[in-house]
Scaffold this motif. Sequence first.
Motif, mmCIF file in Angstrom:
data_model
loop_
_atom_site.group_PDB
_atom_site.id
_atom_site.type_symbol
_atom_site.label_atom_id
_atom_site.label_comp_id
_atom_site.label_asym_id
_atom_site.label_seq_id
_atom_site.Cartn_x
_atom_site.Cartn_y
_atom_site.Cartn_z
ATOM 1 N N PRO A 170 125.473 2.699 -33.733
ATOM 2 C CA PRO A 170 124.832 3.860 -33.099
ATOM 3 C C PRO A 170 123.598 3.402 -32.328
ATOM 4 O O PRO A 170 123.265 3.952 -31.288
ATOM 5 N N PHE A 171 122.992 2.355 -32.835
ATOM 6 C CA PHE A 171 121.806 1.817 -32.161
ATOM 7 C C PHE A 171 122.112 1.424 -30.719
ATOM 8 O O PHE A 171 121.359 1.740 -29.803
ATOM 9 N N SER A 172 123.274 0.747 -30.526
ATOM 10 C CA SER A 172 123.583 0.285 -29.167
ATOM 11 C C SER A 172 123.819 1.470 -28.241
ATOM 12 O O SER A 172 123.504 1.430 -27.058
ATOM 13 N N ILE A 173 124.357 2.561 -28.796
ATOM 14 C CA ILE A 173 124.619 3.743 -27.960
ATOM 15 C C ILE A 173 123.311 4.437 -27.606
ATOM 16 O O ILE A 173 123.066 4.795 -26.454
ATOM 17 N N ILE A 174 122.434 4.570 -28.605
ATOM 18 C CA ILE A 174 121.127 5.184 -28.334
ATOM 19 C C ILE A 174 120.362 4.328 -27.329
ATOM 20 O O ILE A 174 119.769 4.832 -26.376
ATOM 21 N N LEU A 175 120.439 3.032 -27.524
ATOM 22 C CA LEU A 175 119.753 2.111 -26.604
ATOM 23 C C LEU A 175 120.289 2.285 -25.185
ATOM 24 O O LEU A 175 119.523 2.386 -24.228
ATOM 25 N N ALA A 176 121.614 2.345 -25.071
ATOM 26 C CA ALA A 176 122.220 2.483 -23.737
ATOM 27 C C ALA A 176 121.776 3.781 -23.066
ATOM 28 O O ALA A 176 121.440 3.799 -21.884
ATOM 29 N N CYS A 177 121.748 4.879 -23.840
ATOM 30 C CA CYS A 177 121.280 6.164 -23.295
ATOM 31 C C CYS A 177 119.833 6.019 -22.834
ATOM 32 O O CYS A 177 119.483 6.409 -21.715
ATOM 33 N N GLY A 178 119.024 5.468 -23.708
ATOM 34 C CA GLY A 178 117.602 5.324 -23.392
ATOM 35 C C GLY A 178 117.397 4.465 -22.159
ATOM 36 O O GLY A 178 116.618 4.821 -21.261
ATOM 37 N N VAL A 179 118.129 3.358 -22.097
ATOM 38 C CA VAL A 179 117.966 2.447 -20.961
ATOM 39 C C VAL A 179 118.397 3.129 -19.672
ATOM 40 O O VAL A 179 117.735 3.007 -18.642
ATOM 41 N N SER A 180 119.494 3.911 -19.722
ATOM 42 C CA SER A 180 119.920 4.542 -18.452
ATOM 43 C C SER A 180 118.905 5.579 -17.990
ATOM 44 O O SER A 180 118.621 5.673 -16.794
ATOM 45 N N ILE A 181 118.364 6.353 -18.936
ATOM 46 C CA ILE A 181 117.342 7.332 -18.546
ATOM 47 C C ILE A 181 116.120 6.599 -17.994
ATOM 48 O O ILE A 181 115.557 6.968 -16.962
ATOM 49 N N GLY A 182 115.766 5.507 -18.682
ATOM 50 C CA GLY A 182 114.614 4.725 -18.239
ATOM 51 C C GLY A 182 114.810 4.178 -16.836
ATOM 52 O O GLY A 182 113.899 4.228 -16.004
ATOM 53 N N ILE A 183 116.020 3.696 -16.557
ATOM 54 C CA ILE A 183 116.300 3.158 -15.220
ATOM 55 C C ILE A 183 116.192 4.267 -14.178
ATOM 56 O O ILE A 183 115.629 4.067 -13.101
ATOM 57 N N GLY A 184 116.694 5.442 -14.528
ATOM 58 C CA GLY A 184 116.578 6.584 -13.621
ATOM 59 C C GLY A 184 115.122 6.869 -13.296
ATOM 60 O O GLY A 184 114.771 7.113 -12.141
ATOM 61 N N LEU A 185 114.284 6.824 -14.320
ATOM 62 C CA LEU A 185 112.859 7.108 -14.113
ATOM 63 C C LEU A 185 112.213 6.027 -13.267
ATOM 64 O O LEU A 185 111.535 6.316 -12.277
ATOM 65 N N ILE A 186 112.460 4.764 -13.653
ATOM 66 C CA ILE A 186 111.786 3.662 -12.976
ATOM 67 C C ILE A 186 112.204 3.571 -11.521
ATOM 68 O O ILE A 186 111.371 3.532 -10.617
#
Lengths: 241, 412
Positions: free
Chosen positions: B375-391
């Motif tokens: 589940p960690f990798s999925i949460i990480l992937a979600c977080g990273v994609s949102i982060g990339i959108g922001l950055i």
Amino acid sequence: MSKLIEVKDLKKQFENGDVITKILHGVTFDIDKGEFVSIMGPSGSGKSTLMHILGFLDVLSEGQFLFEGRDVSKLSDDELADMRSKKIGFVFQAFNLLNRSTTLENVMLPLLYTDMPKKERVERAKDLLNQVGLGHRLDYSPNKLSGGEKQRVAIARALVNNPEVIFADEPTGNLDSKSGLQVMKVLQDLNEKGHSIILVTHEKYTAEHAKRIIMLKDGLIEYDKPVEKRQIAKDMGDLIK
Amino acid sequence: MNIVESVTSSWKIIARSKTRSFLTMLGIVIGVMAVIIVLSVGAGAQSLILNQVKSLGSNLIGVLPGNSEKDGPPASALGIVVTTLTYEDGQDILKNGCDCIESLAMYATGNDIISYGNESITTNYTGTTASYIDVEETEVESGHFFDAEEEKTSARVAVLGYEVKENLFGTEDALGKRIRIDKTNFNVIGVMKERGVSGFQNQDNQLFIPISTAQNLLLGIDHINYIRAKVNTPENAAYAVESMEQILRDRHNIGVDEVDDFSVRALSEGLDAISSITDALKFFLVAISALALVVGGFGIMNIMLATVQERTQEIGLRKAVGAKSRDITFQFLIESVVITFVGGSIGIILGVLISVAVAVVAQNMGYSWDLVISPFSIILACGVSIGIGLIFGIVPANKASKLSAMEALRYE
């Protein structure tokens, strides 16, 4: 009548590097609430620039501009946006509708930047579209509307915030004469109901639908006088109820 | 403008140009998918390797002849024949080693032609002790494994691996039949249960004979290849290793400053080493696949910049009807976040599907492959994609908000 706009010795110049272009050389006039004024002039006379300043889209370089007694030159960008949101409605020559949104969404757009709850926004926008006779076109894309219909959507949009004044920038410029008359009729009816309207145009005929004409030439007021023989747009079906 | 409405209106904008939106988010889709797959397949491969080693028993200790560096391969693994380890060494360890050593098996292996009637195959035979079955925790399917008596008397008995039995006998019963290894006759007394691949070795493709028989009759040697000892719990492994080393040093007369002529290794040590190697590999691969995410981010920034250009008039209009600069910033940021989030979600779904497919295929091929999707990798992937959108959304969003309403309206 209380003063809506007071302009004193207003000057505007654009600076582009070392080149300074002077557009307005000092214009002075007042507009009362409820007036229907045409700002007229040939292209290059500074009428569009004047309208942008009066419509809080641009700031003056020198002079004074009071709106309802408030000094506009002292307002921040956010306060100007707030004034645009609450006090004025724009009608443009090119309609400026969002073609990918529905008619209803277009009319609701200004309310998006207010605190009004969504349900109320929908109600208010529907109500206004009914008033301009487009209640049956709520889900249409503006692409599918005629020029006259588009401009009526734009007028509904301009009215949706219940503004103090409506600025119409060459509203008939892209329309055939019949549709143009319809639009002028809507504007005249609105003025009858107490809305202040400022019309910017280069056509004498269109300008004469207003009650007063401010004629600009080369950045100065050539004359400012009431319309003697006012054009009254004929009633072409009850467009505004 | 509240966030729910911004998200729904962004969604509409994205949905109305599906092809472009999909191409925009493709980089993120591939990046997230790659990360999920690498993490999952990496963990699966790791489990495969560890399970292979564990299937030998994590409480096993191996003794190999010849010295070796602590972390290096033993000499015998490099094909060097060392003859210093003997049957007696094993017996001494069993007798005098720590009590934690439960059982111990010795091995002398060879390869030869095995034949029955007209059938003959070339395969490995393992000379071992009767304790083999206990040390390797396996079972016979039919018949019995040779006992201590048969081991001691160099009896000519053989226990066949599952595949050897299939190859030589087919469906015929093998028990009591006579086979030949090279030219020596053996009685088949048992057939092993099917075991598959374990310890990177096909356990079914060999046969087992008493170690003394192998040494004397087939190989003509008096050393053994290796010893495996089973300790009662893996925690005792280190202690057992020490006691075994002590015994062997005494037996081989190795002085304090001299180098051992044997290597004692606990498998659990090997497990740690393998884990750390595979972990390093896994993170290396994740880092590479994460590069795809960065590339995807720039792709989004590029498209968003083009979008701002395209929608200049819209931005001007929004400002003219009362939008503040931050409303515009917010709108474009939300748009790029929605794009990356949707892309990320598609990537997660595809990544999980592919990981599951890989695991199912591997499992069907008989590998002990665990399906690991943390589940960690999925949460990480979600977080990273949102982060990339922001950055990557910040630059276009700022550009949009800085447009002057008046100039934007005039823009053709």
